[in-house]
Scaffold this motif. Structure first.
Motif, PDB file in Angstrom:
ATOM      1  N   HIS A 260      26.674  16.276  63.652  1.00 27.14           N
ATOM      2  CA  HIS A 260      27.492  16.058  64.836  1.00 27.14           C
ATOM      3  C   HIS A 260      28.941  16.464  64.624  1.00 27.14           C
ATOM      4  O   HIS A 260      29.829  16.038  65.361  1.00 27.14           O
ATOM      5  CB  HIS A 260      27.400  14.601  65.286  1.00 27.14           C
ATOM      6  CG  HIS A 260      26.026  14.220  65.732  1.00 27.14           C
ATOM      7  ND1 HIS A 260      25.439  14.760  66.853  1.00 27.14           N
ATOM      8  CD2 HIS A 260      25.109  13.381  65.187  1.00 27.14           C
ATOM      9  CE1 HIS A 260      24.222  14.263  66.994  1.00 27.14           C
ATOM     10  NE2 HIS A 260      23.998  13.432  66.010  1.00 27.14           N
ATOM     11  N   GLY A 261      29.196  17.281  63.589  1.00 29.52           N
ATOM     12  CA  GLY A 261      30.500  17.889  63.433  1.00 29.52           C
ATOM     13  C   GLY A 261      31.467  17.199  62.499  1.00 29.52           C
ATOM     14  O   GLY A 261      32.583  17.674  62.310  1.00 29.52           O
TER      15      GLY A 261
ATOM     16  N   GLU B  34      38.698   9.572  70.694  1.00 25.93           N
ATOM     17  CA  GLU B  34      38.151  10.758  70.035  1.00 25.93           C
ATOM     18  C   GLU B  34      38.257  10.612  68.520  1.00 25.93           C
ATOM     19  O   GLU B  34      37.312  10.933  67.788  1.00 25.93           O
ATOM     20  CB  GLU B  34      38.926  11.999  70.495  1.00 25.93           C
ATOM     21  CG  GLU B  34      38.512  12.526  71.851  1.00 25.93           C
ATOM     22  CD  GLU B  34      37.737  13.817  71.725  1.00 25.93           C
ATOM     23  OE1 GLU B  34      36.951  13.943  70.766  1.00 25.93           O
ATOM     24  OE2 GLU B  34      37.921  14.691  72.582  1.00 25.93           O
ATOM     25  N   ALA B  35      39.405  10.144  68.041  1.00 23.61           N
ATOM     26  CA  ALA B  35      39.589   9.987  66.592  1.00 23.61           C
ATOM     27  C   ALA B  35      38.592   8.981  66.034  1.00 23.61           C
ATOM     28  O   ALA B  35      37.987   9.202  64.974  1.00 23.61           O
ATOM     29  CB  ALA B  35      41.018   9.552  66.296  1.00 23.61           C
ATOM     30  N   TYR B  36      38.397   7.863  66.731  1.00 20.41           N
ATOM     31  CA  TYR B  36      37.454   6.847  66.261  1.00 20.41           C
ATOM     32  C   TYR B  36      36.028   7.392  66.253  1.00 20.41           C
ATOM     33  O   TYR B  36      35.270   7.194  65.295  1.00 20.41           O
ATOM     34  CB  TYR B  36      37.534   5.613  67.147  1.00 20.41           C
ATOM     35  CG  TYR B  36      36.583   4.520  66.737  1.00 20.41           C
ATOM     36  CD1 TYR B  36      36.890   3.672  65.676  1.00 20.41           C
ATOM     37  CD2 TYR B  36      35.368   4.347  67.389  1.00 20.41           C
ATOM     38  CE1 TYR B  36      36.007   2.681  65.282  1.00 20.41           C
ATOM     39  CE2 TYR B  36      34.494   3.362  67.002  1.00 20.41           C
ATOM     40  CZ  TYR B  36      34.806   2.531  65.955  1.00 20.41           C
ATOM     41  OH  TYR B  36      33.931   1.557  65.567  1.00 20.41           O
ATOM     42  N   SER B  37      35.656   8.090  67.312  1.00 15.30           N
ATOM     43  CA  SER B  37      34.311   8.647  67.389  1.00 15.30           C
ATOM     44  C   SER B  37      34.069   9.672  66.287  1.00 15.30           C
ATOM     45  O   SER B  37      32.984   9.726  65.693  1.00 15.30           O
ATOM     46  CB  SER B  37      34.093   9.283  68.768  1.00 15.30           C
ATOM     47  OG  SER B  37      32.771   9.722  68.923  1.00 15.30           O
TER      48      SER B  37
ATOM     49  N   ARG C 281      36.886   5.899  55.792  1.00 13.88           N
ATOM     50  CA  ARG C 281      36.698   6.940  56.799  1.00 13.88           C
ATOM     51  C   ARG C 281      37.947   7.130  57.640  1.00 13.88           C
ATOM     52  O   ARG C 281      38.704   6.193  57.895  1.00 13.88           O
ATOM     53  CB  ARG C 281      35.528   6.576  57.711  1.00 13.88           C
ATOM     54  CG  ARG C 281      34.177   6.809  57.084  1.00 13.88           C
ATOM     55  CD  ARG C 281      33.123   6.866  58.140  1.00 13.88           C
ATOM     56  NE  ARG C 281      31.808   7.105  57.575  1.00 13.88           N
ATOM     57  CZ  ARG C 281      30.742   7.388  58.305  1.00 13.88           C
ATOM     58  NH1 ARG C 281      30.831   7.434  59.624  1.00 13.88           N
ATOM     59  NH2 ARG C 281      29.578   7.602  57.728  1.00 13.88           N
ATOM     60  N   VAL C 282      38.117   8.353  58.131  1.00 13.75           N
ATOM     61  CA  VAL C 282      39.286   8.664  58.941  1.00 13.75           C
ATOM     62  C   VAL C 282      38.882   9.657  60.020  1.00 13.75           C
ATOM     63  O   VAL C 282      38.021  10.518  59.814  1.00 13.75           O
ATOM     64  CB  VAL C 282      40.430   9.230  58.063  1.00 13.75           C
ATOM     65  CG1 VAL C 282      40.037  10.571  57.435  1.00 13.75           C
ATOM     66  CG2 VAL C 282      41.726   9.343  58.842  1.00 13.75           C
ATOM     67  N   GLY C 283      39.475   9.506  61.180  1.00 11.21           N
ATOM     68  CA  GLY C 283      39.305  10.464  62.262  1.00 11.21           C
ATOM     69  C   GLY C 283      40.656  10.768  62.866  1.00 11.21           C
ATOM     70  O   GLY C 283      41.538   9.909  62.897  1.00 11.21           O
TER      71      GLY C 283
ATOM     72  N   GLN D 160      30.159  10.536  65.382  1.00 16.83           N
ATOM     73  CA  GLN D 160      29.403  10.618  66.619  1.00 16.83           C
ATOM     74  C   GLN D 160      29.924  11.666  67.592  1.00 16.83           C
ATOM     75  O   GLN D 160      29.277  11.965  68.574  1.00 16.83           O
ATOM     76  CB  GLN D 160      29.395   9.247  67.321  1.00 16.83           C
ATOM     77  CG  GLN D 160      28.692   8.171  66.536  1.00 16.83           C
ATOM     78  CD  GLN D 160      27.220   8.491  66.328  1.00 16.83           C
ATOM     79  OE1 GLN D 160      26.588   9.131  67.165  1.00 16.83           O
ATOM     80  NE2 GLN D 160      26.675   8.039  65.213  1.00 16.83           N
ATOM     81  N   GLY D 161      31.132  12.189  67.358  1.00 17.55           N
ATOM     82  CA  GLY D 161      31.674  13.168  68.288  1.00 17.55           C
ATOM     83  C   GLY D 161      31.739  12.617  69.699  1.00 17.55           C
ATOM     84  O   GLY D 161      32.123  11.471  69.917  1.00 17.55           O
ATOM     85  N   MET D 162      31.348  13.434  70.668  1.00 18.30           N
ATOM     86  CA  MET D 162      31.408  13.008  72.065  1.00 18.30           C
ATOM     87  C   MET D 162      30.235  12.132  72.471  1.00 18.30           C
ATOM     88  O   MET D 162      30.124  11.732  73.626  1.00 18.30           O
ATOM     89  CB  MET D 162      31.469  14.250  72.963  1.00 18.30           C
ATOM     90  CG  MET D 162      32.748  15.052  72.813  1.00 18.30           C
ATOM     91  SD  MET D 162      34.210  14.119  73.295  1.00 18.30           S
ATOM     92  CE  MET D 162      33.938  13.990  75.061  1.00 18.30           C
ATOM     93  N   ARG D 163      29.344  11.803  71.540  1.00 16.77           N
ATOM     94  CA  ARG D 163      28.184  10.977  71.880  1.00 16.77           C
ATOM     95  C   ARG D 163      28.549   9.498  72.002  1.00 16.77           C
ATOM     96  O   ARG D 163      27.812   8.723  72.584  1.00 16.77           O
ATOM     97  CB  ARG D 163      27.090  11.133  70.820  1.00 16.77           C
ATOM     98  CG  ARG D 163      26.501  12.532  70.750  1.00 16.77           C
ATOM     99  CD  ARG D 163      25.489  12.649  69.612  1.00 16.77           C
ATOM    100  NE  ARG D 163      24.292  11.867  69.851  1.00 16.77           N
ATOM    101  CZ  ARG D 163      23.897  10.842  69.113  1.00 16.77           C
ATOM    102  NH1 ARG D 163      24.643  10.448  68.085  1.00 16.77           N
ATOM    103  NH2 ARG D 163      22.796  10.203  69.384  1.00 16.77           N
TER     104      ARG D 163
END
Length: 258
Positions: A81-82, A161-164, A112-114, A169-172
């Motif tokens: 998922h990217g 978006e950063a959390y996803s 983890r980081v987004g 999970q990306g946009m899911r």
């Protein structure tokens, strides 16, 4: 906690491959986290109309400097998922984003980081509030002036978006079930009953960076290791996975704010 500082993390500007890189290493030393940004034309001047080669060069060099290795030895791959990761290196979590000419990377040694970026003056599309916001967030936006409301919506969008991205999970991920309306940790709900809980162990921030002809918002969400006296920041897989199924995202009854 080793490598942790109460001083806020600030984005580090790296103009080009020659650095300077000392601020990145200092941020990693202080916080076990660094957020780095640059501008695509400076990272691929011969092909400044193409962002992809600049993004690859920028990301690889940021990771190499964080690890203290030559860039040619860095092998970056992507999960289904990217979500990016560094092959053969379990000690560094990474995230990447771009918007227009802006390139942003986040590197973490402890969780983890987004990261996500968006033009600060972007006009949100119609329907964003219904698609992106929790009931609490929609209530807060209602009382804001139009310009302030648009800026706040962009801030919440980039945080989600950063959390996803950090969750892989990306946009899911259902954005209307993770909230950033209040100071402190985000709030989340895994069900349609409006039962909201703080997501402990996660830190989030948004900063404005300027370059080119407009300002940009850069948001990051970072998970720090759990301490013995705090609840776990993780959620059981049997809770998370069902809510990500397409049929589960559609709520069968109206959802009202608690």
């Amino acid at each position: 906690m080793p490598g942790h500082s109460d001083r806020p993390v600030r984005p580090v500007h790296v103009p080009g491959p020659d650095g300077p890189w000392a601020p990145l290493r200092e941020s990693l030393r202080r916080h076990s986290l660094a957020v780095v940004y640059g501008w695509a034309p400076r990272w691929s001047p011969a092909r400044e109309q193409e962002r992809r080669p600049a993004s690859r060069a920028f990301f690889r060099r940021v990771v190499a400097e964080a690890l203290g290795v030559p860039p040619r030895s860095v092998d970056i791959a992507y999960m289904p998922h990217g979500r990016p990761f560094v092959r053969g290196c379990a000690d560094l979590e990474v995230g990447l984003s771009h918007s227009g000419p802006l390139l942003v990377a986040a590197v973490s040694r402890c969780g983890r980081v987004g990261v996500d970026a968006e033009a600060a003056d972007r006009t949100p599309d119609d329907g964003w509030e219904e698609m992106v916001c929790t009931p609490q967030e929609r209530g807060r936006l209602t009382g804001l002036a139009p310009g302030t409301r648009a800026a706040e919506l962009i801030r919440m969008w980039t945080l989600k978006e950063a959390y996803s991205k950090a969750m892989g999970q990306g946009m899911r991920y259902p954005f209307d079930r993770i909230g950033f309306a209040l100071p402190g940790p985000p709030q989340r709900s895994l069900g349609p009953d409006g039962d909201w809980h703080p997501v402990t162990g996660w830190h989030c921030a948004t900063r404005t960076v300027r370059g080119g002809d407009r300002p940009y918002l850069v948001s990051w969400v970072h998970r720090c290791p759990d301490r013995p006296d705090t609840p776990s920041a993780g959620w059981p897989a049997e809770e998370v996975l069902p809510v990500l199924l397409p049929e589960a995202v559609r709520r069968p009854v109206p959802w009202t704010a608690p």
